[in-house]
Write an enzyme that holds these catalytic residues in place. Structure first.
Site, PDB file in Angstrom:
ATOM      1  CB  SER A 220      39.734  35.862  44.924  1.00 49.92           C
ATOM      2  OG  SER A 220      40.746  36.697  45.431  1.00 49.92           O
ATOM      3  CG  ASP A 448      42.236  40.367  39.186  1.00 47.08           C
ATOM      4  OD1 ASP A 448      42.532  40.975  40.227  1.00 47.08           O
ATOM      5  OD2 ASP A 448      41.529  39.346  39.161  1.00 47.08           O
ATOM      6  CG  HIS A 475      39.295  40.363  42.131  1.00 49.62           C
ATOM      7  ND1 HIS A 475      40.331  39.538  41.723  1.00 49.62           N
ATOM      8  CD2 HIS A 475      38.892  39.892  43.347  1.00 49.62           C
ATOM      9  CE1 HIS A 475      40.549  38.626  42.665  1.00 49.62           C
ATOM     10  NE2 HIS A 475      39.684  38.807  43.649  1.00 49.62           N
TER      11      HIS A 475
END
Length: 512
Positions: A220, A448, A475
């Protein structure tokens, strides 16, 4: 949990390492690069009781990394970066530096969790997993501290999700700066909480670990950190996996809207699973899922419901739903929580917020994830005018109508960072035209919710990376250790620097 707030593109200041260089650090920096880490018990690195419990039980050791507070003044004040290491299960071939995302996520706690989740992977057999709390985060000093009982609190409207709805004044945004500066090492400390500074810290860490080149796994926000490190120190990268990618091409408004559109898609995917079962609180009419959800949660803006130790208002309810949308395994809890709100309680959705930010109310109040996220984004993201913020809020409700609070979101639209003591230093787009970077690997799940797959395609194209596509919802996936297809490819790459001649497409289905 990528939450960011465009009006002008920002150009990073010129710093040592911001362009490819094979030269050694200057004399003033050499003492940092040459330091020996003194490993010790991790308990003293905790910032609250829950962290102390986790770190006390973890098979880990911790150390302080000394870095310049400001790399432009390396002989001035210093900062202390918290570092944690979980030793390899077998013969170690080096350190795998890990960042779990955020921005604001604790790298020390993240490394403990990742090492445990990858307990059967060849990755943790061959690598020490090393995490560190980035500038402004967790145990690292100075850390972002913007809350107080008498002023700014975790319920203040200046912070992430709440800033999408609240009417802010100039007094509000000046006050949050002053409170952040007071608790975070002064304005000089706040000015050094951006990703470019943290990337330089990561290079000092590489050297202190005794590594000639960096092996890195970023998830991320960690993909932004990795991309910036690759831009600044391409010749010092050995291997790099970027999982759940930030798009380096998108300005702040564009990227945020892209993320919120992803959450809307995830909400609808969750609603479809709900509609397939009896008693779904969102009903069975696909066209009505969003409006039904709005009818349940929008009234919380005026009439909160009891929840655990407090009340659940609209912002908390939306935050709980969005926290659950990250992982399909949490969708049943989200659905049950929505049904519970309809019955007049909000325990489950509030617990999802607690789980994301620390696990319990005390840990959430004491932890600084939201504060660090805010401070880091103030130094990374493009500064917004009131007109920009009004546009962002209006467009958010169009691309993600499930987030609509049902009130005028343009009133009092301001950027909480507007009086920050330094201009953003990231520069958007970033990591452009990087030369001398070895092959890197970008991993992306097609569904995602917060870092959409098209962003991963963009990052892979920007860095010339290989792209591993994972079909499904969720995710990030690499650090779960639960996907054999992904784990095998990631392990071959990290250990032997080998990738398939033809990259397969994996499934996001998790196995235990």
């Amino acid at each position: 949990m990528a939450t960011v707030l465009l009006s002008v593109a920002c150009t990073p200041s010129t710093v040592e390492g911001s362009t490819p260089s094979k030269t050694a650090p200057g004399a003033a920096l050499q003492r940092y690069y040459a330091q020996d880490l003194k490993w010790e018990n991790c308990t003293d690195f905790a910032t609250n009781a829950r962290e102390a419990e986790i770190l006390g039980k973890a098979p880990a050791e911790c150390a302080w990394l000394s870095v310049p507070l400001d790399y432009e003044n390396p002989e001035g004040d210093t900062a202390a970066v918290a570092v944690l290491r979980v030793a390899a299960r077998g013969e170690s071939q080096g350190s795998l530096v890990f960042n779990p995302g955020g921005p604001g996520g604790s790298g020390t706690l993240g490394a403990v969790a990742a090492a445990a989740a990858m307990g059967k992977s060849r990755i943790t057999e061959r690598f020490d997993v090393v995490g560190f709390d980035p500038r402004g985060v967790g145990a690292t000093n100075p850390a972002a501290d913007c809350y107080s009982k008498d002023g700014t609190t975790r319920g203040d409207a200046v912070f992430p999700l709440l800033a999408m709805n609240a009417a802010l004044t100039e007094k509000d945004t000046r006050a949050v700066l002053e409170r952040c500066a007071e608790g975070s090492g002064g304005k000089a400390g706040l000015a050094q909480m951006g990703t470019r500074t943290t990337a330089r810290d990561m290079d000092v860490l590489r050297a202190a670990l005794g590594e000639e080149k960096l092996t890195f796994l970023g998830q991320s926000y960690g993909t932004r950190l990795g991309a910036v490190y690759a831009e600044q120190f391409p010749e010092r990268v050995r291997a790099m996996i970027l999982d759940g990618a930030f798009d380096p091409q998108l300005g702040t408004i564009e990227r945020r809207l892209s993320a919120y559109a992803g959450f809307q898609a995830a909400f609808e995917a969750m609603a479809a699973t709900c509609a397939a079962k009896a008693g779904c609180p969102l009903g069975t009419d696909r066209k009505a899922w969003t409006s039904t959800f709005q009818s349940i949660v929008q009234p919380l803006g005026e009439r909160p419901v009891p929840a655990l130790d407090q009340e659940l208002d609209f912002d908390e309810a939306l935050g709980g739903v969005m926290a659950g949308l990250y992982n399909p395994e949490a969708w049943p809890t989200v659905i049950s929580g929505i049904a519970e709100v309809r019955q007049g309680r909000g325990d489950q959705l509030l617990q999802l917020v607690y789980d994301l930010e620390g696990g319990d109310p005390d840990a959430q109040v004491n932890g600084n994830l939201s504060e660090a996220l805010f401070a880091i984004n103030c130094m990374d993201e493009q500064r917004l005018t009131p007109k920009d913020v009004a546009q962002l809020r209006t467009m958010t409700n169009k691309v993600a109508p499930f987030m609509n609070p049902g009130v005028d979101v343009t009133e009092g639209a301001r950027d909480g960072c507007e009086f920050w003591p330094a201009d953003p230093t990231l520069g958007i787009p970033y990591a452009q035209d990087v030369k001398g970077l070895p092959n890197t690997l970008v991993v992306s799940i097609t569904g995602d919710p917060t870092t959409p797959h098209k962003g991963a395609i963009s990052l892979a194209d920007t860095l010339g990376s290989s792209l591993l596509t994972v079909k499904g919802e969720g995710h990030t996936v690499v650090a779960s250790g639960a996907n054999p297809c992904v784990d095998e490819i990631a392990a071959d790459y990290l250990i032997d620097l080998e990738l398939p001649a033809e990259m397969p497409t994996c499934s996001a289905t998790r196995v235990s």
